[in-house]
Design a protein around this motif. Structure first.
Motif, PDB file in Angstrom:
ATOM      1  N   ASN A 257       0.875  -1.236  -0.029  1.00 46.26           N
ATOM      2  CA  ASN A 257      -0.040   0.029   0.095  1.00 46.26           C
ATOM      3  C   ASN A 257       0.915   1.216   0.078  1.00 46.26           C
ATOM      4  O   ASN A 257       1.023   1.657   0.983  1.00 46.26           O
ATOM      5  N   LEU A 258       1.405   1.855  -1.305  1.00 42.60           N
ATOM      6  CA  LEU A 258       2.228   2.854  -1.255  1.00 42.60           C
ATOM      7  C   LEU A 258       1.440   4.084  -0.741  1.00 42.60           C
ATOM      8  O   LEU A 258       2.296   5.044  -0.665  1.00 42.60           O
ATOM      9  N   PHE A 259       0.193   4.017  -0.540  1.00 42.15           N
ATOM     10  CA  PHE A 259      -0.374   5.518   0.049  1.00 42.15           C
ATOM     11  C   PHE A 259      -0.738   5.392   1.400  1.00 42.15           C
ATOM     12  O   PHE A 259      -1.535   6.275   1.738  1.00 42.15           O
ATOM     13  N   GLY A 260      -0.175   4.384   1.917  1.00 45.29           N
ATOM     14  CA  GLY A 260      -0.405   4.087   3.465  1.00 45.29           C
ATOM     15  C   GLY A 260       0.890   4.507   4.250  1.00 45.29           C
ATOM     16  O   GLY A 260       1.457   5.584   4.180  1.00 45.29           O
ATOM     17  N   ARG A 261       1.322   3.744   5.147  1.00 43.47           N
ATOM     18  CA  ARG A 261       2.324   3.921   5.754  1.00 43.47           C
ATOM     19  C   ARG A 261       3.589   4.029   5.213  1.00 43.47           C
ATOM     20  O   ARG A 261       4.532   5.002   5.684  1.00 43.47           O
ATOM     21  N   GLU A 262       3.885   3.394   3.949  1.00 42.69           N
ATOM     22  CA  GLU A 262       4.661   3.663   2.923  1.00 42.69           C
ATOM     23  C   GLU A 262       5.178   5.086   2.621  1.00 42.69           C
ATOM     24  O   GLU A 262       6.247   5.503   2.562  1.00 42.69           O
ATOM     25  N   LYS A 263       4.132   5.924   2.544  1.00 44.79           N
ATOM     26  CA  LYS A 263       4.316   7.257   1.833  1.00 44.79           C
ATOM     27  C   LYS A 263       5.268   8.025   3.008  1.00 44.79           C
ATOM     28  O   LYS A 263       5.636   9.000   2.317  1.00 44.79           O
ATOM     29  N   ASP A 264       5.026   7.799   4.267  1.00 44.60           N
ATOM     30  CA  ASP A 264       5.785   8.486   5.082  1.00 44.60           C
ATOM     31  C   ASP A 264       6.840   8.186   5.688  1.00 44.60           C
ATOM     32  O   ASP A 264       7.769   8.569   6.775  1.00 44.60           O
ATOM     33  N   ARG A 265       7.358   6.904   5.478  1.00 40.56           N
ATOM     34  CA  ARG A 265       8.696   6.126   6.082  1.00 40.56           C
ATOM     35  C   ARG A 265       9.755   7.169   5.684  1.00 40.56           C
ATOM     36  O   ARG A 265       9.989   7.677   4.720  1.00 40.56           O
ATOM     37  N   TRP A 266      10.541   7.206   6.679  1.00 38.64           N
ATOM     38  CA  TRP A 266      11.796   7.869   6.538  1.00 38.64           C
ATOM     39  C   TRP A 266      11.735   9.408   6.442  1.00 38.64           C
ATOM     40  O   TRP A 266      12.787  10.149   6.063  1.00 38.64           O
ATOM     41  N   MET A 267      10.709   9.828   6.309  1.00 36.29           N
ATOM     42  CA  MET A 267      10.299  11.461   5.976  1.00 36.29           C
ATOM     43  C   MET A 267      10.696  12.348   6.960  1.00 36.29           C
ATOM     44  O   MET A 267      11.018  13.687   7.040  1.00 36.29           O
ATOM     45  N   ARG A 268      10.400  12.021   8.282  1.00 37.93           N
ATOM     46  CA  ARG A 268      10.677  12.905   9.350  1.00 37.93           C
ATOM     47  C   ARG A 268      11.046  11.886  10.367  1.00 37.93           C
ATOM     48  O   ARG A 268      10.739  10.717  10.653  1.00 37.93           O
ATOM     49  N   GLU A 269      11.414  12.434  11.583  1.00 40.56           N
ATOM     50  CA  GLU A 269      11.781  11.912  13.009  1.00 40.56           C
ATOM     51  C   GLU A 269      10.612  12.243  13.983  1.00 40.56           C
ATOM     52  O   GLU A 269      10.573  13.013  14.546  1.00 40.56           O
ATOM     53  N   THR A 270       9.847  10.981  13.978  1.00 41.20           N
ATOM     54  CA  THR A 270       9.003  10.976  14.880  1.00 41.20           C
ATOM     55  C   THR A 270       9.124  10.468  16.363  1.00 41.20           C
ATOM     56  O   THR A 270       8.403  10.693  17.305  1.00 41.20           O
ATOM     57  N   SER A 271      10.258   9.799  16.593  1.00 38.59           N
ATOM     58  CA  SER A 271      10.898   9.468  17.949  1.00 38.59           C
ATOM     59  C   SER A 271      12.211   9.119  17.401  1.00 38.59           C
ATOM     60  O   SER A 271      12.883   9.497  16.550  1.00 38.59           O
ATOM     61  N   GLU A 272      12.973   9.070  19.024  1.00 44.91           N
ATOM     62  CA  GLU A 272      14.543   8.782  18.841  1.00 44.91           C
ATOM     63  C   GLU A 272      14.818   7.701  18.010  1.00 44.91           C
ATOM     64  O   GLU A 272      16.219   7.403  17.766  1.00 44.91           O
ATOM     65  N   LEU A 273      14.010   6.509  17.853  1.00 45.05           N
ATOM     66  CA  LEU A 273      14.221   5.397  17.062  1.00 45.05           C
ATOM     67  C   LEU A 273      14.226   5.613  15.418  1.00 45.05           C
ATOM     68  O   LEU A 273      14.591   4.670  14.939  1.00 45.05           O
ATOM     69  N   ASP A 274      13.211   6.841  14.979  1.00 48.60           N
ATOM     70  CA  ASP A 274      13.042   6.794  13.717  1.00 48.60           C
ATOM     71  C   ASP A 274      13.842   7.897  13.002  1.00 48.60           C
ATOM     72  O   ASP A 274      13.760   9.283  13.481  1.00 48.60           O
ATOM     73  N   TYR A 275      15.001   7.654  12.322  1.00 50.72           N
ATOM     74  CA  TYR A 275      15.873   8.713  11.819  1.00 50.72           C
ATOM     75  C   TYR A 275      15.067   8.986  10.474  1.00 50.72           C
ATOM     76  O   TYR A 275      14.804   8.143   9.701  1.00 50.72           O
ATOM     77  N   SER A 276      15.419  10.274   9.953  1.00 56.10           N
ATOM     78  CA  SER A 276      15.074  10.490   8.697  1.00 56.10           C
ATOM     79  C   SER A 276      16.066  10.565   7.601  1.00 56.10           C
ATOM     80  O   SER A 276      17.180  10.755   7.957  1.00 56.10           O
TER      81      SER A 276
END
Length: 442
Positions: A257-276
């Motif tokens: 589903n390219l227009f679900g969660r995939e669309k926002d992956r790695w675009m912003r740092e939402t937590s200390e574990l999520d690097y952009s």
């Protein structure tokens, strides 16, 4: 008178005869004794005949010397028996070695048509023999190989699964391969990787249409007729896209589903574990991150985001009940069908960045994980980045097992963040680790 004269005349004659007989007997006795003494004393040389040469010298009066000779003979006999026993042992050993040599020679003769036959449970099929070689080089010996023959690559674990491998190689030569993608992948995951090449053609999808043009293809769902659906539960892309909305466990359940969660992956740092992506790229001089690898990249979204930034990323993926590799390629990205245990097919010190999300986790045996991390270190250039994204483990494993492994390898820590995974409850003590590591320049 006559009688008187007769008696007196005969008496002297009789006495003389008796006397002569006694003398003869006495002389015979003396000669016999003398002869006995002569023979036993070894003095026969007076007659020119050395009798002791033809008979043993017996000294009846020297018992000590006789016992000495007997003891000497007995010792020599004992030595001879010991030597004979040693010779028998040597002969037995030689016979055993000869039997072993004969058995090895028989095995060698049986394997003469294929040098690897001895590694198989039985005589390989003809197609398997051809697939694994060796094959003589047409121009003979070449220094580049150091040989006059060429072996095709074949995973060493393939020998443990001969039945399955021969089934994989059972096809009409020059014809269409059977639809056995999942069967082949299971062989790979068992360690039979790389698989041997085959002399058949994959089935062509009916009604095939060309993919969307780049860069539109990065965020487009391909046509259903771009692949064959035989190996998968879903029979079209609409089913795959909708799979995230239904119960059940699937690998990368919502990746299509390219227009679900995939669309926002790695675009912003939402937590200390999520690097952009942009935050990571900002740590290096502009334009110095150009080529890289995403290990276990799902449907290829990380590579798509990097492609938008003119960075070429090769994505490895497995087809776990979904056409992941075909989907990645349809987006205009490079896919490689490799398991996590495969040696990375890149030369030393060549990649600017390596990324891995979820695939590298505690499900991998510790020793195999260490080999994998050293291989990542190998392919990274000096100053290259290793982005470890959401490495999963149990809290007790983090400091006792994994931190020492990373320290042994020698990466330089740029970022290191550990956080609790709470979706299954705090009592599970599950953790994620995200880290940005650099290969030292010197």
């Amino acid at each position: 008178m006559g009688s008187k004269d007769y008696d007196s005349s005969r008496k002297p004659s009789y006495q003389h005869a008796a006397t002569r007989s006694k003398i003869k007997i006495l002389l015979l006795l003396v000669l016999t004794n003398a002869l006995s003494i002569f023979l036993f004393s070894g003095s026969g040389s007076a007659f020119g005949v050395k009798f002791w040469r033809y008979a043993p010298s017996v000294h009846v009066w020297d018992s000590e010397k006789l016992m000495l000779e007997l003891n000497t003979t007995r010792a020599r006999l004992s030595d001879s028996q010991s030597q004979l026993s040693a010779l028998r042992n040597q002969l037995s050993t030689a016979n055993s070695l000869l039997e072993t040599l004969i058995a090895d020679t028989k095995r060698f003769d049986q394997d003469s048509n294929n040098k690897q036959t001895g590694m198989w449970a039985r005589e390989p099929s003809e197609e398997l023999k051809l697939a694994m070689g060796p094959h003589k080089l047409p121009l003979g010996f070449t220094p580049n190989l150091g040989s006059d023959e060429l072996f095709p690559t074949l995973g060493q674990a393939c020998h443990k699964f001969q039945d399955e491998l021969e089934k994989y190689l059972d096809y009409p030569v020059g014809g269409v391969c059977f639809s056995d993608d999942i069967f082949a992948q299971r062989l790979m995951l068992k360690g039979c990787e790389p698989l041997p090449r085959r002399r058949c053609k994959p089935p062509t999808p009916a009604g095939y249409v060309e993919p969307h043009p780049y860069p539109e293809s990065l965020w487009s769902i391909p046509a259903d007729t771009s692949i064959t659906w035989d190996p998968y539960t879903c029979k079209n892309y609409a089913c795959l896209v909708d799979r995230g909305n239904h119960p059940g466990s699937y690998d990368c359940k919502d990746c299509f589903n390219l227009f679900g969660r995939e669309k926002d992956r790695w675009m912003r740092e939402t937590s200390e574990l999520d690097y952009s992506i942009d935050g990571v790229l900002a740590l290096k001089s502009k334009g110095t991150i150009r080529i890289g690898l995403d290990i276990g990249g799902g449907s290829g979204t990380f590579a798509a985001r990097m492609s938008e930034r003119n960075i070429t990323i090769v994505t490895t993926s497995m087809n776990f009940d979904g056409p992941f590799n075909s989907f990645i390629a349809s987006r205009g990205l490079i896919s490689m069908h490799l398991s996590v245990a495969h040696r990375l097919p890149f030369f030393d010190n060549t990649l600017d960045i390596v990324h891995s999300m979820h695939v590298l986790s505690n499900w991998i045996p510790d020793v195999m994980l260490e080999f994998t991390l050293y291989d990542i270190y190998r392919v990274l250039r000096p100053g290259g980045l290793f982005w470890l994204d959401h490495f999963f483990c149990i809290g007790t494993q983090l400091n006792s097992t994994y931190v020492p492994i990373f320290e042994r390898i020698g990466f330089k820590q740029i970022r290191w963040n550990a956080g609790r995974k709470l979706d299954r409850g705090v009592e599970m003590n599950e953790w994620y680790l995200s880290a940005l590591l650099e290969k030292p320049i010197s």
